[in-house]
Each structure stands twice: as C-alpha cells, then as structure tokens.
Design an enzyme around this catalytic site. Structure first.
Site, mmCIF file in Angstrom:
data_model
loop_
_atom_site.group_PDB
_atom_site.id
_atom_site.type_symbol
_atom_site.label_atom_id
_atom_site.label_comp_id
_atom_site.label_asym_id
_atom_site.label_seq_id
_atom_site.Cartn_x
_atom_site.Cartn_y
_atom_site.Cartn_z
ATOM 1 N N THR A 1 0.807 -1.216 0.000
ATOM 2 C CA THR A 1 0.000 0.000 0.000
ATOM 3 C C THR A 1 0.844 1.271 0.000
ATOM 4 O O THR A 1 0.308 2.369 -0.188
ATOM 5 C CB THR A 1 -0.941 0.028 1.224
ATOM 6 O OG1 THR A 1 -0.152 -0.082 2.421
ATOM 7 C CG2 THR A 1 -1.936 -1.114 1.167
ATOM 8 N N GLY A 2 2.157 1.151 0.198
ATOM 9 C CA GLY A 2 3.033 2.320 0.101
ATOM 10 C C GLY A 2 3.278 2.688 -1.349
ATOM 11 O O GLY A 2 2.985 1.938 -2.277
ATOM 12 N N HIS B 1 29.428 -0.430 -3.671
ATOM 13 C CA HIS B 1 28.356 -0.784 -2.752
ATOM 14 C C HIS B 1 28.881 -0.900 -1.325
ATOM 15 O O HIS B 1 30.078 -0.919 -1.078
ATOM 16 C CB HIS B 1 27.731 -2.124 -3.164
ATOM 17 C CG HIS B 1 26.788 -2.000 -4.314
ATOM 18 N ND1 HIS B 1 26.304 -3.082 -4.983
ATOM 19 C CD2 HIS B 1 26.245 -0.928 -4.922
ATOM 20 C CE1 HIS B 1 25.504 -2.690 -5.948
ATOM 21 N NE2 HIS B 1 25.456 -1.387 -5.931
ATOM 22 N N GLU C 1 31.964 -7.481 -7.906
ATOM 23 C CA GLU C 1 32.515 -6.140 -7.765
ATOM 24 C C GLU C 1 33.661 -6.167 -6.767
ATOM 25 O O GLU C 1 33.854 -7.149 -6.044
ATOM 26 C CB GLU C 1 31.437 -5.153 -7.318
ATOM 27 C CG GLU C 1 30.882 -5.435 -5.937
ATOM 28 C CD GLU C 1 29.725 -4.519 -5.564
ATOM 29 O OE1 GLU C 1 29.205 -3.813 -6.443
ATOM 30 O OE2 GLU C 1 29.334 -4.521 -4.393
ATOM 31 N N TYR D 1 20.593 -5.180 -15.209
ATOM 32 C CA TYR D 1 19.770 -4.686 -16.308
ATOM 33 C C TYR D 1 20.590 -4.563 -17.593
ATOM 34 O O TYR D 1 20.116 -4.901 -18.680
ATOM 35 C CB TYR D 1 19.166 -3.324 -15.977
ATOM 36 C CG TYR D 1 18.527 -3.189 -14.619
ATOM 37 C CD1 TYR D 1 17.963 -4.287 -13.970
ATOM 38 C CD2 TYR D 1 18.481 -1.960 -13.973
ATOM 39 C CE1 TYR D 1 17.379 -4.158 -12.720
ATOM 40 C CE2 TYR D 1 17.900 -1.829 -12.723
ATOM 41 C CZ TYR D 1 17.358 -2.923 -12.099
ATOM 42 O OH TYR D 1 16.786 -2.786 -10.868
ATOM 43 N N LYS E 1 -4.154 -2.521 7.629
ATOM 44 C CA LYS E 1 -4.879 -2.204 6.399
ATOM 45 C C LYS E 1 -5.536 -3.447 5.791
ATOM 46 O O LYS E 1 -5.920 -3.431 4.616
ATOM 47 C CB LYS E 1 -3.959 -1.526 5.381
ATOM 48 C CG LYS E 1 -3.466 -0.160 5.870
ATOM 49 C CD LYS E 1 -2.823 0.661 4.779
ATOM 50 C CE LYS E 1 -2.455 2.040 5.304
ATOM 51 N NZ LYS E 1 -1.850 2.899 4.249
ATOM 52 N N GLU F 1 6.073 3.010 -3.184
ATOM 53 C CA GLU F 1 6.967 2.115 -3.934
ATOM 54 C C GLU F 1 6.341 0.742 -4.118
ATOM 55 O O GLU F 1 6.441 0.133 -5.188
ATOM 56 C CB GLU F 1 8.314 1.984 -3.214
ATOM 57 C CG GLU F 1 9.157 3.252 -3.239
ATOM 58 C CD GLU F 1 9.524 3.672 -4.647
ATOM 59 O OE1 GLU F 1 10.023 2.817 -5.415
ATOM 60 O OE2 GLU F 1 9.291 4.837 -5.003
ATOM 61 N N ILE G 1 13.860 -6.071 -1.055
ATOM 62 C CA ILE G 1 14.294 -5.011 -1.968
ATOM 63 C C ILE G 1 14.889 -3.828 -1.203
ATOM 64 O O ILE G 1 15.805 -3.162 -1.679
ATOM 65 C CB ILE G 1 13.101 -4.524 -2.819
ATOM 66 C CG1 ILE G 1 12.420 -5.696 -3.526
ATOM 67 C CG2 ILE G 1 13.537 -3.456 -3.804
ATOM 68 C CD1 ILE G 1 13.321 -6.450 -4.476
ATOM 69 N N THR G 2 14.395 -3.569 -0.025
ATOM 70 C CA THR G 2 14.751 -2.375 0.764
ATOM 71 C C THR G 2 16.253 -2.155 0.866
ATOM 72 O O THR G 2 17.008 -3.082 1.174
ATOM 73 C CB THR G 2 14.175 -2.502 2.187
ATOM 74 O OG1 THR G 2 12.787 -2.818 2.102
ATOM 75 C CG2 THR G 2 14.356 -1.195 2.958
ATOM 76 N N GLU G 3 16.691 -0.925 0.610
ATOM 77 C CA GLU G 3 18.086 -0.568 0.852
ATOM 78 C C GLU G 3 18.164 0.301 2.103
ATOM 79 O O GLU G 3 17.171 0.839 2.574
ATOM 80 C CB GLU G 3 18.685 0.171 -0.345
ATOM 81 C CG GLU G 3 18.065 1.516 -0.650
ATOM 82 C CD GLU G 3 18.776 2.215 -1.800
ATOM 83 O OE1 GLU G 3 20.012 2.098 -1.901
ATOM 84 O OE2 GLU G 3 18.090 2.885 -2.597
#
Length: 290
Positions: A17-18, A246, A208, A160, A43, A20, A96-98
């Site tokens: 619901t956010g 990173h 990397e 990608y 919610k 992102e 996914i969160t950074e």
C-alpha cells in the site's frame, strides 16, 4: 524450468500500500507475475487494483497460497517484516529495501538460517526474474526474453545492462543478490541452482571489488560447476587504495581488487570480460560454439 521462481509462483508484497510497493506491484503484474496479496499491518480488508491486502503474512499465505514475499518496507521496519515472513515459513523472501542497518540484517539472516524454511534474497537488491514466467522485485520485465542464460549479479544496474546486451538470446533466470556486507542468497547458491537447471546452458556472474565472494565462487566453480561461466567484476578502473562501490565493497576495503578477482576466476576456467559488453561478447562466443 527456472531457479527460485516459476510461472507457478504466487507473490505477496509486504508494503504494497506504500508508494513504492504500489508502483512496483503494478509493474510486476504488467510483466505477467501472479501477485495474489499485499500485506500492511492495520490495512487488512483493503485492496490495491483488486489485489487483497492482509494484516500479516500468515493470513495472506493462508488465504491465497502465496509462496514468495517481496519486501518494500522502509528500513526502520524491515527487520520486523522479514522476521514475520520467516515465522510464517514462506519459502522465498525477496528484500528489496536498501539502507537496512547491518545489525538488523545480521539478525534476520541468522533467524532465517535457524529456521531453515525461508530462502532470503537481498537486502538492497533488485530481486529476480524468470522472463515470461514471474518477476519478483524491481527488474524491468520488458528488457529481455526467455532464453538459456543464467545471470547472478551483485549490482542492480549491471543486471539490467547484461539482460539488455543479451536480450536477443534471453535468460532462464536473472538474480540480483545485492551488494550489502550481509546477504541471503549468494553467488554460490545461484551457481549451484543454475548448474542443476536443465534449461540453463551458460552462466553469467557479475561481481565487484571488495570482499572475497568472487574468490569463494571461483573455488566452488572449480569443484562443482560443469557449465561454462562468464564473469565480469565491476571496478577495474577504481583507483588502488580507494574504497568505493556498494556497502560491501566499502566495508571490506580494497583487499579484493578487480584484477585479483579476475585472476581467481580465470584460474578455474571462467572467462572474464573487462567491460559488461566484453562479457556479453564472450557469452555469445560460448553459445555459438555449443
């Protein structure tokens, strides 16, 4: 076949619901992913584009049969969200969160290890995609097609780029494992899965500078991988002695240079490109010779 997610995967989105969560849920659905539920505490009973929202992961799994969670929860609440998913014994949790504090990641990583029921991908990663089958995360669904290349990468943007460079050949699965110091699924985990996947003919591994993950992967390849592996290590042009890239590279310092990683991989038969385009060319050469 594909690794970790297939056309049968049923996705729930924690934090749907956010802003992102909603945006990327719509992108996943548009690329053919079966998103069956969202989870946002308090919610439950709402909907997002007709997809039901539940108060917790356990409720969502019981009602929908979801077997994959994609986490779009802000860093402050991410640890609790991942632990909730592990407690519900969801088979795959894609974080996914950074910006999650390393201590929090260490806690939920060990929690998942102790549980033995939930595979973690991430955090701070783009997720994973099996083109034409399912897409769990933020990887664009329209830059490649189904094929016989397997891709595992620390970097989202390089994931990608490689997908786009080889879009005419296509991929079985692409996994962005993230570049944080502590991650769930590793290069080695993906290498093992691609080795076992009958529909993957060649593996691309993107690493990397910093740390020793690529050196450990090289040792695994030597003993356990029979399929051709093409490598690329980001950071060949990094000034020596500088800490860059990173979080994993920053924390680990410059002990793992691109050149040292290239040497380790080449010593076990991995062909390594010095640029992503060169690595893509090597993949084409391998496939053309099969």
């Amino acid at each position: 076949m594909a690794i970790f997610i297939t056309s049968e995967s049923k996705i729930l989105v924690q934090g749907m619901t956010g802003a992102e969560g909603t945006k990327h849920t719509r992108r996943m659905v548009a690329s053919g992913t079966n998103v069956v539920a969202g989870v946002t505490p308090g919610k439950g009973g709402q909907e997002v584009d007709g997809i039901p929202v539940f108060n917790n992961v356990g409720e969502a799994m019981a009602a929908t049969g979801a077997d994959v969670s994609v986490v779009f929860v802000p860093p402050k609440f991410a640890k609790a969200a991942v632990i909730e998913a592990i407690d519900a014994q969801i088979p795959l949790c894609v974080v996914i969160t950074e910006g999650i504090p390393v201590h929090d990641t260490a806690v939920f990583f060990q929690y998942s290890q102790n549980s033995g029921k939930t595979r973690l991908v991430g955090p701070n990663c783009p997720g994973l995609i099996s083109p034409g089958l399912s897409n769990a995360g933020i990887i664009p669904g329209d830059i490649t097609q189904k094929g016989r290349i397997g891709l595992v990468s620390k970097s989202g943007t390089l994931t990608y780029q490689m997908m786009f460079e080889l879009r005419d050949l296509g991929f079985s699965s692409c996994v962005g494992i993230g570049g944080d110091p502590i991650i769930g699924t590793t290069h080695i985990d993906c290498l093992a899965a691609f080795e076992a996947d009958s529909e993957t003919d060649v593996i691309v591994m993107i690493g990397e500078i910093g740390g020793d993950a690529e050196e450990r992967a090289a040792a695994f390849i030597k003993d356990h991988v029979s399929k051709p592996v093409i490598g690329y290590v980001a950071g060949f042009t990094a000034p020596e002695g500088k800490t860059m890239g990173h979080a994993g590279a920053i924390v680990s310092g410059s002990s793992g240079t691109a050149a040292a990683k290239k040497d380790a991989l080449e010593s076990v038969g991995v062909r390594v490109g010095k640029t992503p385009s060169e690595a893509a060319r090597l993949v084409r050469e391998v496939l053309a010779s099969r």
